[in-house]
Design an enzyme around this catalytic site. Structure first.
Site, PDB file in Angstrom:
ATOM      1  N   PRO A  16      -7.501  -1.835  26.376  1.00 60.14           N
ATOM      2  CA  PRO A  16      -6.430  -2.603  25.746  1.00 60.14           C
ATOM      3  C   PRO A  16      -5.358  -2.898  26.783  1.00 60.14           C
ATOM      4  O   PRO A  16      -4.951  -2.001  27.529  1.00 60.14           O
ATOM      5  CB  PRO A  16      -5.898  -1.625  24.677  1.00 60.14           C
ATOM      6  CG  PRO A  16      -6.262  -0.267  25.170  1.00 60.14           C
ATOM      7  CD  PRO A  16      -7.521  -0.425  25.960  1.00 60.14           C
ATOM      8  N   MET A  17      -4.922  -4.146  26.849  1.00 59.40           N
ATOM      9  CA  MET A  17      -3.830  -4.498  27.776  1.00 59.40           C
ATOM     10  C   MET A  17      -2.902  -5.491  27.079  1.00 59.40           C
ATOM     11  O   MET A  17      -3.262  -6.663  26.896  1.00 59.40           O
ATOM     12  CB  MET A  17      -4.386  -5.103  29.072  1.00 59.40           C
ATOM     13  CG  MET A  17      -5.035  -4.090  30.002  1.00 59.40           C
ATOM     14  SD  MET A  17      -5.624  -4.819  31.541  1.00 59.40           S
ATOM     15  CE  MET A  17      -7.090  -5.676  30.998  1.00 59.40           C
ATOM     16  N   ALA A  18      -1.725  -4.998  26.705  1.00 62.71           N
ATOM     17  CA  ALA A  18      -0.758  -5.854  26.012  1.00 62.71           C
ATOM     18  C   ALA A  18      -0.426  -7.057  26.895  1.00 62.71           C
ATOM     19  O   ALA A  18      -0.192  -6.913  28.104  1.00 62.71           O
ATOM     20  CB  ALA A  18       0.508  -5.053  25.725  1.00 62.71           C
ATOM     21  N   GLN A  70      -5.801  -1.326  18.049  1.00 64.53           N
ATOM     22  CA  GLN A  70      -5.019  -0.178  18.519  1.00 64.53           C
ATOM     23  C   GLN A  70      -3.610  -0.205  17.912  1.00 64.53           C
ATOM     24  O   GLN A  70      -2.925  -1.225  17.978  1.00 64.53           O
ATOM     25  CB  GLN A  70      -4.899  -0.177  20.045  1.00 64.53           C
ATOM     26  CG  GLN A  70      -4.259   1.121  20.532  1.00 64.53           C
ATOM     27  CD  GLN A  70      -3.896   1.116  21.997  1.00 64.53           C
ATOM     28  OE1 GLN A  70      -3.053   0.352  22.436  1.00 64.53           O
ATOM     29  NE2 GLN A  70      -4.531   1.995  22.765  1.00 64.53           N
ATOM     30  N   CYS A 100       0.607   4.860  26.309  1.00 71.50           N
ATOM     31  CA  CYS A 100       1.403   3.763  26.883  1.00 71.50           C
ATOM     32  C   CYS A 100       2.658   4.315  27.555  1.00 71.50           C
ATOM     33  O   CYS A 100       3.400   5.084  26.945  1.00 71.50           O
ATOM     34  CB  CYS A 100       1.793   2.763  25.791  1.00 71.50           C
ATOM     35  SG  CYS A 100       2.837   1.457  26.443  1.00 71.50           S
ATOM     36  N   LYS A 139      -6.298   7.307  22.473  1.00 69.86           N
ATOM     37  CA  LYS A 139      -6.275   7.031  23.918  1.00 69.86           C
ATOM     38  C   LYS A 139      -5.079   7.766  24.500  1.00 69.86           C
ATOM     39  O   LYS A 139      -3.940   7.522  24.104  1.00 69.86           O
ATOM     40  CB  LYS A 139      -6.166   5.522  24.171  1.00 69.86           C
ATOM     41  CG  LYS A 139      -6.182   5.140  25.642  1.00 69.86           C
ATOM     42  CD  LYS A 139      -6.456   3.661  25.809  1.00 69.86           C
ATOM     43  CE  LYS A 139      -6.447   3.208  27.246  1.00 69.86           C
ATOM     44  NZ  LYS A 139      -5.092   3.045  27.806  1.00 69.86           N
ATOM     45  N   ASN A 200     -11.193   6.495  32.016  1.00 69.92           N
ATOM     46  CA  ASN A 200     -10.453   5.285  32.373  1.00 69.92           C
ATOM     47  C   ASN A 200      -9.533   5.545  33.561  1.00 69.92           C
ATOM     48  O   ASN A 200      -8.929   6.605  33.667  1.00 69.92           O
ATOM     49  CB  ASN A 200      -9.638   4.844  31.135  1.00 69.92           C
ATOM     50  CG  ASN A 200      -8.615   3.759  31.437  1.00 69.92           C
ATOM     51  OD1 ASN A 200      -7.420   3.969  31.272  1.00 69.92           O
ATOM     52  ND2 ASN A 200      -9.065   2.610  31.865  1.00 69.92           N
ATOM     53  N   GLY A 224      -9.661  -1.820  32.923  1.00 69.58           N
ATOM     54  CA  GLY A 224      -8.498  -2.633  32.581  1.00 69.58           C
ATOM     55  C   GLY A 224      -8.206  -3.665  33.654  1.00 69.58           C
ATOM     56  O   GLY A 224      -8.786  -4.753  33.681  1.00 69.58           O
TER      57      GLY A 224
HETATM   58  C1  LIG Z   1      -0.694  -5.174  31.604  1.00 67.68           C
HETATM   59  C2  LIG Z   1      -1.172  -3.893  30.977  1.00 67.68           C
HETATM   60  C3  LIG Z   1      -1.045  -3.702  29.617  1.00 67.68           C
HETATM   61  C4  LIG Z   1      -1.506  -2.511  29.025  1.00 67.68           C
HETATM   62  N1  LIG Z   1      -1.414  -2.376  27.663  1.00 67.68           N
HETATM   63  C5  LIG Z   1      -1.958  -1.278  27.066  1.00 67.68           C
HETATM   64  C6  LIG Z   1      -2.009  -1.167  25.644  1.00 67.68           C
HETATM   65  O1  LIG Z   1      -1.610  -2.083  24.898  1.00 67.68           O
HETATM   66  N2  LIG Z   1      -2.540  -0.026  25.113  1.00 67.68           N
HETATM   67  C7  LIG Z   1      -3.036   0.983  25.912  1.00 67.68           C
HETATM   68  O2  LIG Z   1      -3.515   2.002  25.398  1.00 67.68           O
HETATM   69  N3  LIG Z   1      -3.031   0.880  27.249  1.00 67.68           N
HETATM   70  C8  LIG Z   1      -2.512  -0.226  27.838  1.00 67.68           C
HETATM   71  N4  LIG Z   1      -2.575  -0.346  29.200  1.00 67.68           N
HETATM   72  C9  LIG Z   1      -3.263   0.691  29.995  1.00 67.68           C
HETATM   73  C10 LIG Z   1      -4.743   0.323  30.209  1.00 67.68           C
HETATM   74  O3  LIG Z   1      -5.430   0.291  28.978  1.00 67.68           O
HETATM   75  C11 LIG Z   1      -5.437   1.318  31.153  1.00 67.68           C
HETATM   76  O4  LIG Z   1      -5.345   2.596  30.591  1.00 67.68           O
HETATM   77  C12 LIG Z   1      -4.806   1.349  32.543  1.00 67.68           C
HETATM   78  O5  LIG Z   1      -4.572   0.037  33.037  1.00 67.68           O
HETATM   79  C13 LIG Z   1      -5.715   2.108  33.545  1.00 67.68           C
HETATM   80  O6  LIG Z   1      -6.966   1.497  33.654  1.00 67.68           O
HETATM   81  P1  LIG Z   1      -7.356   0.534  34.924  1.00 67.68           P
HETATM   82  O7  LIG Z   1      -7.122   1.324  36.168  1.00 67.68           O
HETATM   83  O8  LIG Z   1      -8.786   0.163  34.709  1.00 67.68           O
HETATM   84  O9  LIG Z   1      -6.426  -0.657  34.852  1.00 67.68           O
HETATM   85  C14 LIG Z   1      -2.098  -1.504  29.805  1.00 67.68           C
HETATM   86  C15 LIG Z   1      -2.223  -1.711  31.187  1.00 67.68           C
HETATM   87  C16 LIG Z   1      -1.774  -2.874  31.770  1.00 67.68           C
HETATM   88  C17 LIG Z   1      -1.963  -3.072  33.266  1.00 67.68           C
END
Ligand SMILES: Cc1cc2nc3c(=O)[nH]c(=O)nc-3n(C[C@H](O)[C@H](O)[C@H](O)COP(=O)(O)O)c2cc1C
Length: 321
Positions: A16-18, A70, A100, A139, A200, A224
């Site tokens: 999930p990425m807002a 989520q 988050c 998460k 993750n 992500g």
């Molecule tokens: C722009 C952005 C928005 C994110 N939004 C959420 C979110 O809405 N919910 C969540 O649980 N994690 C969120 N995350 C965290 C990611 O889900 C993930 O845990 C984190 O980026 C690490 O994984 P990665 O190294 O593959 O990016 C966000 C990360 C980024 C970069």
């Protein structure tokens, strides 16, 4: 691999990425083989106050399955109410955000700040799991900071409270996104619970995905940031994991074809004016690594219509022939 009664067809999920993993992007990632997707986080309080913006984030399509919605928040009753309401959007799974790091979310008691109170994590999980008849997952991060690493404890409490799977991002909240994620901690969480664990943090290649699976024993990996402008990473990871076949990186023309399809879908859903505003960051990610990328990234900031975007794609292809 199953989460509760939900069957997943592979071992790689989109995080999930807002502001990034909206429906248009999730669908593209599923087209390329993402086995599971999670919506952007949705505020349980926003839903309680009938926020249309919060509700819109929950719209799922049949193309992106299985999919989780989520939710974030710190009040068990409000989270349970939000989860019941979310069911009307047809998710396969409800995921609870306990990771988050954003101050906006943490100051209201949600996201990673929940990890400061493991019993509250359990109460929220229990309330949500009792409210819905689909699997509920959480998460988490490694902990709030280096002085309070408690991801294992929180994972166990959530499992006892009814969680069907745990996603663990191997960093504390204080670390935000650096230094690198601690995969050995993902292994500790995997050892501690009997439900599936999704690892993750910092997967950027098929080799990273294979390494995380083998080093941590986790059941699935979640990607992500590396998927941004790079949705074919899912296909490359899956062919490596499932057939030991390394797919080459796509050509510039293929990257631009996917970008155009993605942005056209985004504009189709949100309207061209809003869609193109959101599209600029994606365009900047799609040109990463291509000849002329720095200039194209600057150009992307100025683009505001679909026809300008198609012309942009043509220029990128020409510069890379
Ligand atoms: C722009 C952005 C928005 C994110 N939004 C959420 C979110 O809405 N919910 C969540 O649980 N994690 C969120 N995350 C965290 C990611 O889900 C993930 O845990 C984190 O980026 C690490 O994984 P990665 O190294 O593959 O990016 C966000 C990360 C980024 C970069």
């Amino acid at each position: 691999m199953k989460i509760g009664n939900v069957e997943l067809n592979g071992q790689v999920a989109l995080a999930p990425m807002a502001g990034v993993s909206d429906r248009a992007f999730r669908e593209i990632c599923v087209d390329f083989g993402a086995s599971y997707v999670v919506s952007e986080m949705v505020s349980s309080k926003g839903l309680h106050h009938h926020s249309r913006k919060s509700a819109e984030l929950m719209t799922l399509s049949e193309r992106e399955r299985p999919a989780a919605i989520q939710l974030f928040g710190d009040d068990p009753a409000t989270m349970a109410e939000a989860a019941k309401f979310a069911l009307s959007y047809g998710p396969n799974i409800i995921d609870i955000n306990m990771g988050c790091p954003a101050p906006k979310v943490n100051t209201s008691g949600g996201g990673a700040s929940l990890m400061k109170d493991p019993l509250l994590c359990g109460r929220i999980t229990e309330a949500v799991a009792k409210a819905v008849d689909i699997p509920v997952t959480v998460k988490i991060r490694k902990g709030w900071d280096d002085q309070s690493v408690n991801g294992v404890e929180v994972a166990k409490i959530c499992e006892s409270a009814g969680a069907a799977a745990i996603t663990i991002h191997g960093r504390t909240r204080a670390q935000m996104y650096a230094p690198s994620a601690d995969w050995s901690y993902i292994a500790q969480v995997k050892q501690a619970v009997n439900i599936p664990v999704i690892g993750n943090g910092d997967i950027t290649s098929p080799f990273d995905a294979a390494k995380m699976l083998s080093e941590t024993g986790c059941d699935m990996v979640m990607i992500g940031r590396a998927a941004c402008g790079n949705p074919w990473l899912f296909s490359r990871v899956r062919s490596w994991l499932e057939e030991e076949r390394l797919e080459p990186e796509p050509s510039a023309a293929e990257k631009m074809r996917v970008m155009c399809k993605h942005i056209a879908a985004l504009c189709g859903e949100r309207g061209e004016k809003y869609g193109m505003r959101e599209a600029r960051k994606h365009m900047a990610w799609y040109v990463r690594g291509l000849v002329g990328a720095p200039g194209f990234r600057r150009e992307a900031c100025e683009i505001s219509t679909l026809s300008e975007m198609y012309a942009f794609a043509g220029r990128v292809i020409a510069a890379n022939e």
